[in-house]
Write a protein that holds these residues in place. Structure first.
Motif, short mmCIF file in Angstrom:
data_model
loop_
_atom_site.label_atom_id
_atom_site.label_comp_id
_atom_site.label_asym_id
_atom_site.label_seq_id
_atom_site.Cartn_x
_atom_site.Cartn_y
_atom_site.Cartn_z
N GLY A 77 -18.16 -10.72 9.57
CA GLY A 77 -19.58 -11.05 9.59
C GLY A 77 -19.83 -12.53 9.76
N HIS A 137 -18.90 -13.56 13.32
CA HIS A 137 -19.96 -13.13 14.23
C HIS A 137 -21.16 -14.07 14.16
CE1 HIS A 137 -23.04 -9.82 15.48
NE2 HIS A 137 -22.76 -10.62 16.48
N GLY A 183 -12.31 -5.20 15.01
CA GLY A 183 -13.00 -3.93 14.87
C GLY A 183 -13.62 -3.46 16.17
N ASP A 184 -14.52 -2.50 16.04
CA ASP A 184 -15.18 -1.93 17.22
C ASP A 184 -16.70 -1.98 17.04
OD1 ASP A 184 -15.39 -0.03 15.25
OD2 ASP A 184 -14.55 1.60 16.43
N ASN A 185 -17.19 -3.18 16.75
CA ASN A 185 -18.62 -3.39 16.52
C ASN A 185 -19.29 -3.71 17.86
OD1 ASN A 185 -21.11 -4.74 16.00
ND2 ASN A 185 -20.47 -5.01 13.89
N VAL A 225 -21.01 -7.28 18.07
CA VAL A 225 -20.06 -8.37 18.24
C VAL A 225 -19.55 -8.39 19.69
CG1 VAL A 225 -17.80 -9.28 17.56
CG2 VAL A 225 -19.35 -8.37 15.82
N GLU A 226 -19.19 -7.21 20.21
CA GLU A 226 -18.69 -7.13 21.58
C GLU A 226 -19.74 -7.58 22.59
OE1 GLU A 226 -15.39 -3.58 21.22
OE2 GLU A 226 -17.49 -3.02 21.49
N ARG A 235 -19.53 2.64 22.01
CA ARG A 235 -19.45 2.60 20.54
C ARG A 235 -20.61 3.35 19.89
NH1 ARG A 235 -14.31 0.98 20.72
NH2 ARG A 235 -14.05 -1.19 21.26
#
Length: 171
Positions: free
Chosen positions: A39, A42, A68-70, A73-74, A100
């Motif tokens: 977090g 990010h 991760g797979d957020n 964020v991506e 996602r």
């Protein structure tokens, strides 16, 4: 820990209040305690992106994305990549982000805009339509889709899509 959570909440509030420098400073405090805090990474990246510093945003956003797979964020990583000229990597990152769960509408918007700019109209239209199916109230998706229809001189469909955008965002 609760203290770090409170600092990140303050950082988020600062970012929402358009005080990106303060948000970066607060999130950086958390990173001094927990260098891999997703977090905080990010928020630092997003604050830098907001300040027009996409190159500096890349490292924290890459770190957060790799953990991760957020999709948020991506998506923010992809925006930084696009702004620094790494278009292919940005597109690949957005293509992951749109898969996602839960769906992140900005990912669909960014990918649609990127594909539209590359004149890959069929792909852009498909991405935007998929985004609208998942988030029908997001007017930005409809606006870009309407632009694609206009680009194709398809005024009837553009009018329908723009009317949909207006209905979902009357203000």
């Amino acid at each position: 820990p609760p203290a770090e959570h409170a600092v990140l909440q303050q950082a988020l509030a600062a970012l929402q209040a358009r005080r990106a420098d303060e948000a970066e400073r607060l999130a950086s405090k958390v990173l001094k305690i927990q260098p891999a805090h997703i977090g905080a990474l990010h928020l630092v990246g997003l604050a830098r992106l907001t300040q027009g510093r996409p190159r500096e945003a890349l490292a924290p956003l890459r770190s957060a994305a790799s953990a991760g797979d957020n999709p948020a964020v991506e998506t923010h990583l992809a925006i930084a990549l696009r702004q620094t000229g790494s278009i292919d990597e940005a597109r690949a990152t957005l293509e992951r982000a749109v898969t996602r769960q839960p769906p992140f509408p900005l990912a669909f918007h960014e990918l649609g805009v990127l594909l539209f700019a590359q004149r890959r109209l069929d792909e852009a239209q498909a991405v935007l339509e998929r985004g609208l199916a998942l988030a029908p109230a997001v007017a930005d998706l409809a606006v870009v889709l309407g632009g694609i229809h206009l680009d194709r001189c398809d005024r009837a469909n553009a009018k329908l899509v723009f009317a949909r955008a207006l209905a979902n965002s009357p203000g």
